[in-house]
Design a protein around this motif. Structure first.
Motif, mmCIF file in Angstrom:
data_model
loop_
_atom_site.group_PDB
_atom_site.id
_atom_site.type_symbol
_atom_site.label_atom_id
_atom_site.label_comp_id
_atom_site.label_asym_id
_atom_site.label_seq_id
_atom_site.Cartn_x
_atom_site.Cartn_y
_atom_site.Cartn_z
ATOM 1 N N UNK A 131 0.889 -1.359 -0.079
ATOM 2 C CA UNK A 131 0.035 0.018 -0.032
ATOM 3 C C UNK A 131 0.872 1.206 0.059
ATOM 4 N N UNK A 132 1.920 1.490 -0.874
ATOM 5 C CA UNK A 132 2.895 2.517 -0.928
ATOM 6 C C UNK A 132 2.072 3.484 -1.235
ATOM 7 N N UNK A 133 2.573 4.848 -1.022
ATOM 8 C CA UNK A 133 1.961 6.102 -1.281
ATOM 9 C C UNK A 133 2.426 6.895 -2.612
ATOM 10 N N UNK A 134 3.129 6.084 -3.236
ATOM 11 C CA UNK A 134 3.671 7.086 -4.435
ATOM 12 C C UNK A 134 2.783 7.200 -5.395
ATOM 13 N N UNK A 135 2.954 8.124 -6.548
ATOM 14 C CA UNK A 135 1.901 8.304 -7.554
ATOM 15 C C UNK A 135 1.811 7.094 -8.349
ATOM 16 N N UNK A 170 17.687 -0.827 -18.969
ATOM 17 C CA UNK A 170 17.977 0.575 -19.281
ATOM 18 C C UNK A 170 18.477 1.045 -18.086
ATOM 19 N N UNK A 171 18.823 2.224 -18.080
ATOM 20 C CA UNK A 171 19.124 3.210 -16.899
ATOM 21 C C UNK A 171 18.120 3.787 -16.147
ATOM 22 N N UNK A 172 18.394 3.997 -14.646
ATOM 23 C CA UNK A 172 17.318 4.336 -13.785
ATOM 24 C C UNK A 172 16.610 5.788 -14.413
ATOM 25 N N UNK A 173 17.684 6.608 -14.987
ATOM 26 C CA UNK A 173 17.282 7.955 -15.719
ATOM 27 C C UNK A 173 15.914 7.508 -16.489
ATOM 28 N N UNK A 174 16.166 6.514 -17.323
ATOM 29 C CA UNK A 174 14.920 6.029 -18.116
ATOM 30 C C UNK A 174 13.410 6.091 -17.455
ATOM 31 N N UNK A 175 13.621 5.834 -16.131
ATOM 32 C CA UNK A 175 12.418 5.793 -15.340
ATOM 33 C C UNK A 175 12.086 7.184 -14.462
ATOM 34 N N UNK A 176 12.523 8.147 -14.874
ATOM 35 C CA UNK A 176 12.516 9.438 -14.142
ATOM 36 C C UNK A 176 10.872 9.752 -14.176
ATOM 37 N N UNK A 177 10.273 10.056 -13.152
ATOM 38 C CA UNK A 177 8.901 10.681 -13.051
ATOM 39 C C UNK A 177 7.887 9.574 -13.345
ATOM 40 N N UNK A 178 8.308 8.426 -13.049
ATOM 41 C CA UNK A 178 7.196 7.009 -13.285
ATOM 42 C C UNK A 178 7.002 6.568 -11.939
ATOM 43 N N UNK A 179 5.926 5.860 -11.764
ATOM 44 C CA UNK A 179 5.771 5.205 -10.567
ATOM 45 C C UNK A 179 6.850 4.141 -9.994
ATOM 46 N N UNK A 180 7.726 3.660 -10.879
ATOM 47 C CA UNK A 180 8.782 2.791 -10.806
ATOM 48 C C UNK A 180 9.974 3.575 -10.000
ATOM 49 N N UNK A 181 10.091 4.884 -10.392
ATOM 50 C CA UNK A 181 10.980 5.727 -9.665
ATOM 51 C C UNK A 181 10.376 5.827 -8.293
ATOM 52 N N UNK A 182 9.125 6.164 -7.969
ATOM 53 C CA UNK A 182 8.615 6.314 -6.946
ATOM 54 C C UNK A 182 8.582 5.316 -6.066
ATOM 55 N N UNK A 183 8.347 4.216 -6.453
ATOM 56 C CA UNK A 183 8.698 2.902 -5.643
ATOM 57 C C UNK A 183 10.057 2.722 -5.270
#
Length: 200
Positions: A131-135, A170-183
């Protein structure tokens, strides 16, 4: 005696408050620590050795998800995104963002698991966030789509929503502003807090 209209108004207000409390409690982020066996620790150490870049991500099929993830949960997973980051002290943060179909809520839900692998070996525990709270942690799915995904191999390639990288790695920068980055960020924060508490 209170008029019926006012009584009904108070009752409606009371029911809204109770509903909000129940929903709030249900969606409260929960962090659980999982003790790991020596074979599970070895599995994470091997995973950390496979990825030599400073950071990155890779989609994992359900068969590639580590055995430390309880079988009851693994059976519900179609895929997971492995994200990693190496520190200057040679530790590796591993985060498995597990993608779970929630039939009850007709949604795709993220339930990450994280662990730190130090140069001396993996920590003896991992952390689950529920039940994470990231977008965008939860993505609604219609029952029809859910049935198709669960009855075919298409589920191995889901989620196909626009925030997810089309690359399998890929690179973590590819996930910028995604829910995966939030997690990932939430899990790294939790792991750092846990490390600080255990070293105090």
């Amino acid at each position: 005696m209170m008029p019926l209209k006012q009584l009904l108004s108070w009752l409606a207000l009371f029911m809204r408050l109770v509903t909000q409390l129940v929903v709030s409690d249900k969606n409260q982020m929960k962090v659980t620590t999982l003790s790991l066996s020596s074979s599970q620790l070895e599995e994470f150490e091997q995973i950390a050795k496979q990825y030599t870049s400073t950071s990155g991500f890779k989609w994992l099929s359900s068969s590639e998800i580590p055995t430390a993830i309880p079988k009851s949960l693994r059976n519900k997973l179609k895929s997971a995104m492995l994200m990693w980051e190496r520190t200057s002290s040679s530790s590796v943060f591993l985060v498995f963002n597990n993608m779970r179909f929630d039939q009850k809520d007709n949604s795709l839900d993220q339930q990450p698991f994280g662990i730190v692998v130090n140069s001396s070996g993996a920590s003896t525990y991992g952390i689950f966030i529920d039940h994470g709270n990231w977008q965008n942690r939860t993505t609604p799915i219609t029952p029809e789509v859910l049935n198709i995904l669960e009855s075919t191999s298409l589920g191995n390639y889901f989620p196909l929503y626009e925030e997810v990288s089309k690359n399998s790695s890929g690179s973590l920068s590819d996930l910028k502003n995604t829910s995966h980055e939030g997690a990932f960020k939430e899990m790294i924060n939790r792991l750092r807090v846990s490390i600080n508490q255990n070293s105090a």
